[in-house]
Design an enzyme around this catalytic site. Sequence first.
Site, PDB file in Angstrom:
ATOM      1  N   HIS A   1      12.092   1.158  -0.815  1.00 28.37           N
ATOM      2  CA  HIS A   1      13.436   1.228  -0.248  1.00 28.37           C
ATOM      3  C   HIS A   1      14.455   1.641  -1.301  1.00 28.37           C
ATOM      4  CE1 HIS A   1      13.110  -2.820  -1.930  1.00 28.37           C
ATOM      5  NE2 HIS A   1      14.375  -2.659  -2.226  1.00 28.37           N
TER       6      HIS A   1
ATOM      7  N   ASN B   1      -1.533  -0.983   7.351  1.00 34.40           N
ATOM      8  CA  ASN B   1      -2.524  -0.702   6.313  1.00 34.40           C
ATOM      9  C   ASN B   1      -3.551  -1.827   6.158  1.00 34.40           C
ATOM     10  OD1 ASN B   1      -3.697   0.732   4.195  1.00 34.40           O
ATOM     11  ND2 ASN B   1      -2.328  -0.140   2.668  1.00 34.40           N
TER      12      ASN B   1
ATOM     13  N   GLY C   1       0.768  -1.244   0.000  1.00 33.38           N
ATOM     14  CA  GLY C   1       0.000   0.000   0.000  1.00 33.38           C
ATOM     15  C   GLY C   1       0.794   1.287   0.000  1.00 33.38           C
TER      16      GLY C   1
ATOM     17  N   THR D   1       0.720  20.831  -2.997  1.00 33.25           N
ATOM     18  CA  THR D   1       1.352  21.161  -4.274  1.00 33.25           C
ATOM     19  C   THR D   1       2.291  20.035  -4.697  1.00 33.25           C
ATOM     20  OG1 THR D   1       3.093  22.369  -3.120  1.00 33.25           O
ATOM     21  CG2 THR D   1       1.227  23.640  -3.938  1.00 33.25           C
TER      22      THR D   1
END
Length: 582
Positions: A78, A128, A17, A39
């Site tokens: 990673h 998650n 996720g 932004t």
Amino acid sequence: MTIRQPIVSVLGHVDHGKTSLLDYIRGTAVITHEAGRITQHIGATEVPLEHVNKVCAKLLGSRKFTVPGLLFIDTPGHHSFTTLRARGGSLADIAILVIDINEGLKPQTLESISILKRFKTPFIIALNKIDLVDGWVTHPSTPFIISEKTQSEEAQAALSEKLYAVVGRLAEEGMSAERYDRIENFTKNIALVPISARNGEGVPDLLLVLVGLAQRFLEENLKTAMGPAKGTILEVKEERGLGQTIDVILYDGELRQGDNIALGTKGKPLLTKVKAILKPKPLDEIRDPRDKFDRMREITAAAGVKLLCQNLDGVVAGAPLRAFKNNQDEVLKEIAEETRINIEVADNGVMIKADALGSLEALAYECKRADIPIRKYETGDISKRDIIEVSAYTDPLHKVVLGFNVSMLPDAKDALTTHESKVFLNAVVYGLIDDYQKWVEEQKRLAEAEKRSLVAFPGKIRVLPNCVFRASKPAIVGVRVLAGRIRNNQRLIAADGREIGRIRSLRTGEDVLKEAIVGQEIAVAIEGATVGRQLDVEDILYVDILESEIKNLQDYDLNLDEKETLEQLLEIKRKADPFWGM
């Protein structure tokens, strides 16, 4: 001195996720021109403090923050974490490790933890996919601690069971973790924040913990002077209509159009000038794909920007950027120091290649841990020259290129068909090391098998009752292999040392065998033997080994039954010659 926003990296196992979380964070500000809008930077998403305050309103109470917001590095994983180096460590000030609460720790999770520990980067864990926990009723965009109170006891128990299973696995890895709202000392425990990246449940808690920890523990690191810019190159790429550009994350100072900058390369640092600073336009302002950037006269850290420069020859991803005025020598020395890769090389070893300096160091680090020697290292895709070079290495197990997040050039693929080389490609360091180690084990096994096929090994058989198929020319009898192995053309002797004959063939049913191993029952044709004379039912027979071959057997790892059979053979032989085989 001003406080810049902390740079946040998102790591975790594939499909847990990471991208969904970044997508949700990017998409939370629906009205483009609202105050405190999110932004988009090059390679990063800026979430200002006003937006954090709005999303976390139900949790904030009277708390006030001074950090101006969060800058999320967009490239999840990673890989980007190791690529983006700064000040000799990681570019990220803090990281989110995403773990699927239903699956727990996976190989890439462990790899991410190893990298975070190595760079000494503080991190929190986003647990998650709570929306997939049995009985959980989703409340989109709601703080977890509010949503949890509305859940059934069964759903709360199911979530708690999965959460503490993760806590247990982390404890096995030497880490103390706890649900964020139950932690008293954040310096001793890793915060776990249950979330659903798909619908935003728990994301307010996550942003709140991130900002809170950054302000409490990282404020000193976030002070930025209004001096010359410092940054890290995220990517070097061709942009249609612009030519070659570099995407950069600035983490300190300010950069102006026209500034002199020094950039890291594979060799000496490159001196060049900034021709243009480009920042992405908000999506709803893009009218033409060729006009998707705003030109900036200056930019202040922390930010992600695209730069056009006078010259970008040899510049590599992961290398540093420094703006300078009157301190050119000092900056060049600093860049040379930062881009110097400290990888230990050996006279004999493999070649390693990666797409960026940080990735190369990460691969070298894992190679050292796995005792894989490195002979040569480089950044860039694998070329024909690499294939030809490793094919000349002396050790067959080192005629190898390990490629981390790189591709093979077409001429390298062609060269591979005509050169004795092996290439391993993987986007996961652990996977790359594992693939190579498995291949090495298989090659050693095959080499051992080939060596064994040329050597007479100890073997012992028993002639089975009711299994005499032919008495002579050749004698064909059923036997059981009691120890070791037997092969075609080996000579057999009896327990008293008498010569019996030579094995002409081995069969099982209709199949012809090259060898038979312990436990097998087969038919053996023995040249020169007659049943009832040289051999009989229930006889124990041994493979006859030449005295000159006995010493060779010391080079092999004989198993227990092979060693016992060899001892029995020596005993038989030494009845006639006490010094036989010595």
